[in-house]
Design an enzyme around this catalytic site. Structure first.
Site, PDB file in Angstrom:
ATOM      1  N   LYS A 112       0.825  -1.215   0.000  1.00  0.00           N
ATOM      2  CA  LYS A 112       0.000   0.000   0.000  1.00  0.00           C
ATOM      3  C   LYS A 112       0.850   1.252   0.000  1.00  0.00           C
ATOM      4  CE  LYS A 112      -4.460  -1.405   1.777  1.00  0.00           C
ATOM      5  NZ  LYS A 112      -5.481  -1.222   2.808  1.00  0.00           N
ATOM      6  N   LYS A 195      -5.087  -9.432  -6.778  1.00  0.00           N
ATOM      7  CA  LYS A 195      -6.279  -9.715  -5.965  1.00  0.00           C
ATOM      8  C   LYS A 195      -7.459  -8.841  -6.416  1.00  0.00           C
ATOM      9  CE  LYS A 195      -6.648  -7.883  -1.862  1.00  0.00           C
ATOM     10  NZ  LYS A 195      -6.609  -7.445  -0.472  1.00  0.00           N
ATOM     11  N   LYS A 198     -11.812  -3.912  -3.673  1.00  0.00           N
ATOM     12  CA  LYS A 198     -12.788  -2.825  -3.784  1.00  0.00           C
ATOM     13  C   LYS A 198     -12.111  -1.508  -4.081  1.00  0.00           C
ATOM     14  CE  LYS A 198     -13.965  -3.736   1.086  1.00  0.00           C
ATOM     15  NZ  LYS A 198     -12.761  -3.563   1.891  1.00  0.00           N
TER      16      LYS A 198
HETATM   17  P1  TYM Z   1     -10.942  -6.082   3.820  1.00  0.00           P
HETATM   18  O1  TYM Z   1     -11.972  -5.041   4.062  1.00  0.00           O
HETATM   19  O2  TYM Z   1      -9.862  -5.807   2.851  1.00  0.00           O
HETATM   20  O3  TYM Z   1     -11.625  -7.441   3.383  1.00  0.00           O
HETATM   21  C1  TYM Z   1     -12.650  -8.081   4.145  1.00  0.00           C
HETATM   22  C2  TYM Z   1     -12.484  -9.596   4.035  1.00  0.00           C
HETATM   23  O4  TYM Z   1     -12.539 -10.005   2.670  1.00  0.00           O
HETATM   24  C3  TYM Z   1     -11.395 -10.802   2.349  1.00  0.00           C
HETATM   25  N1  TYM Z   1     -11.011 -10.532   0.953  1.00  0.00           N
HETATM   26  C4  TYM Z   1     -10.853 -11.471   0.015  1.00  0.00           C
HETATM   27  N2  TYM Z   1     -10.966 -12.801   0.055  1.00  0.00           N
HETATM   28  C5  TYM Z   1     -10.739 -13.483  -1.099  1.00  0.00           C
HETATM   29  N3  TYM Z   1     -10.410 -12.867  -2.277  1.00  0.00           N
HETATM   30  C6  TYM Z   1     -10.290 -11.538  -2.359  1.00  0.00           C
HETATM   31  N4  TYM Z   1      -9.986 -10.948  -3.512  1.00  0.00           N
HETATM   32  C7  TYM Z   1     -10.512 -10.759  -1.171  1.00  0.00           C
HETATM   33  N5  TYM Z   1     -10.467  -9.433  -0.910  1.00  0.00           N
HETATM   34  C8  TYM Z   1     -10.776  -9.311   0.396  1.00  0.00           C
HETATM   35  C9  TYM Z   1     -10.311 -10.329   3.310  1.00  0.00           C
HETATM   36  O5  TYM Z   1      -9.319 -11.329   3.500  1.00  0.00           O
HETATM   37  C10 TYM Z   1     -11.120 -10.079   4.567  1.00  0.00           C
HETATM   38  O6  TYM Z   1     -11.305 -11.291   5.293  1.00  0.00           O
HETATM   39  N6  TYM Z   1      -7.797  -5.810   7.722  1.00  0.00           N
HETATM   40  C11 TYM Z   1      -9.069  -6.344   7.266  1.00  0.00           C
HETATM   41  C12 TYM Z   1     -10.239  -5.931   8.151  1.00  0.00           C
HETATM   42  C13 TYM Z   1     -10.090  -6.223   9.603  1.00  0.00           C
HETATM   43  C14 TYM Z   1     -10.179  -7.480  10.240  1.00  0.00           C
HETATM   44  C15 TYM Z   1     -10.007  -7.209  11.627  1.00  0.00           C
HETATM   45  C16 TYM Z   1     -10.364  -8.777   9.773  1.00  0.00           C
HETATM   46  C17 TYM Z   1      -9.885  -5.273  10.582  1.00  0.00           C
HETATM   47  N7  TYM Z   1      -9.863  -5.883  11.787  1.00  0.00           N
HETATM   48  C18 TYM Z   1     -10.028  -8.252  12.568  1.00  0.00           C
HETATM   49  C19 TYM Z   1     -10.383  -9.808  10.711  1.00  0.00           C
HETATM   50  C20 TYM Z   1     -10.215  -9.536  12.088  1.00  0.00           C
HETATM   51  C21 TYM Z   1      -9.352  -5.830   5.865  1.00  0.00           C
HETATM   52  O7  TYM Z   1      -8.844  -4.834   5.437  1.00  0.00           O
HETATM   53  O8  TYM Z   1     -10.301  -6.547   5.209  1.00  0.00           O
END
Ligand code: TYM
Length: 334
Positions: A112, A195, A198
């Site tokens: 990032k 990947k 969004k």
């Molecule tokens: P975020 O918002 O990027 O994504 C949310 C969840 O979706 C999964 N994900 C994917 N899985 C498969 N293929 C993809 N292309 C893909 N893009 C996203 C992510 O692995 C995630 O599970 N840091 C985290 C949010 C967070 C969190 C936490 C998660 C904050 N605190 C505590 C678990 C526990 C994030 O940015 O997710």
């Protein structure tokens, strides 16, 4: 009974990657014995610039989408992170436990920040400490995520271990990632090595959970492929990232294995395969968008669900974080 925690950033609209990698697993897990807590991580969103009005709107929109996917407030706690101060309080303690070297190794930060490391916010650097706090504030032990979050979860375990060691306690438990193998990493429709995200500048790279049938069909029609027909065996998808990704998506959405998908389509070109993939996606995704619009039409109702979730979350996290504060030597608050 164990406790499950997971989160999603309310930055943009949830994608098919979020759905197949995480959200559908959340929905399945809430049918089980474990207590489920799902969080819209708006504090994490602030680590990169957000228009304030857009952030508010996107947080409600993400809540509507999660409800539309089947997260049920009577089975799960659904809330926004900033409403429960325990997250930020514990994150500060973890900022003082985690080491610079640990955070510098985080591949997501390196991706990032890129060459821009001097210019990004300090929040982006300590992002994984807040994520560790999200989970440990609830003594949650099971965390359903896609595989891009695994390194952050390892760090959360390292932080817990160091905290326990430094203060001579067994206070924070180890956490176990729950990853769906088949769809742990859904890739971009334009580049099978990236990947699906969004935040990708190209809307063509992803399916948004709010896309209409026409848009889904058009995005799948235009999805990048290669000229060879679909092979017979999964190992023949090696070196064909786009084909592999589309087969993986089809498998995940229909509940088949990639092997079964290939048995059906082997030797066929992408035309007929894409038509069936689009049909399966539309059947699954379009109703989610429709239900989300119904939830969004009632913002007061949505806010009520989030406030109620926040109250229930606070009741669990506040005593745990108060105890962490006591353990490190802070005097009790009022
Ligand atoms: P975020 O918002 O990027 O994504 C949310 C969840 O979706 C999964 N994900 C994917 N899985 C498969 N293929 C993809 N292309 C893909 N893009 C996203 C992510 O692995 C995630 O599970 N840091 C985290 C949010 C967070 C969190 C936490 C998660 C904050 N605190 C505590 C678990 C526990 C994030 O940015 O997710």
């Amino acid at each position: 009974m164990a406790r499950i925690f997971s989160g999603i950033q309310p930055t943009g609209i949830a994608t098919l990657g979020n759905y197949l990698g995480a959200i559908r697993n959340w929905v399945a897990l809430q049918q089980g014995e474990d207590e489920c807590i799902f969080c819209l991580v708006d504090l994490h969103a602030l680590t990169v610039w957000q228009e304030p009005a857009a952030l508010r709107e996107q947080t409600r929109q993400m809540a509507a989408l999660l409800l539309a996917c089947g997260i049920a407030p009577e089975r799960s706690i659904l809330f926004h992170q900033s409403a429960v101060s325990a997250h930020a309080r514990l994150a500060w303690i973890f900022n003082c436990v985690a080491r610079m070297g640990w955070l510098k190794r985080m591949t997501q930060f390196k991706d990032k920040a890129g060459k821009n490391q001097e210019e990004v916010s300090t929040g982006l650097f300590v992002y994984p400490n807040l994520m560790a706090a999200d989970i440990h504030a609830y003594h949650a032990t099971r965390v359903p995520v896609g595989d891009d979050q695994l390194q952050h979860l390892e760090l959360a375990n390292d932080i817990a271990e160091k905290f326990n060691h430094d203060f001579g306690v067994a206070f924070f438990p180890r956490i176990e990632p729950l990853v769906l193998k088949e769809s742990a990493r859904v890739m971009s429709l334009r580049d099978g090595t990236k990947k699906m995200s969004k935040s990708d500048p190209s809307d063509q790279s992803r399916i948004n959970l709010t896309d209409t049938a026409d848009v889904i069909a058009q995005k799948i029609r235009k999805a990048k492929t290669d000229p060879a027909p679909l092979p017979e065996h999964v190992h023949d998808l090696e070196g064909r990232p786009e084909a592999r990704n589309l087969v993986g998506i089809y498998a995940a959405i229909t509940g088949k294995t990639p092997h079964e998908v290939l048995r059906h389509f082997a030797g066929s070109g992408f035309g007929p395969f894409k038509a069936q993939l689009a049909e399966a996606l539309i059947a699954h995704i379009e109703p989610i968008g429709q239900r989300a619009r119904e939830y969004l039409a009632d913002p007061t109702g949505l806010d009520h669900i989030l406030r109620d979730g926040a109250r229930r979350a606070e009741a669990i996290a506040s005593p745990i974080v108060a105890e962490a504060e006591r353990l490190v030597g802070l005097l009790p608050g009022v």
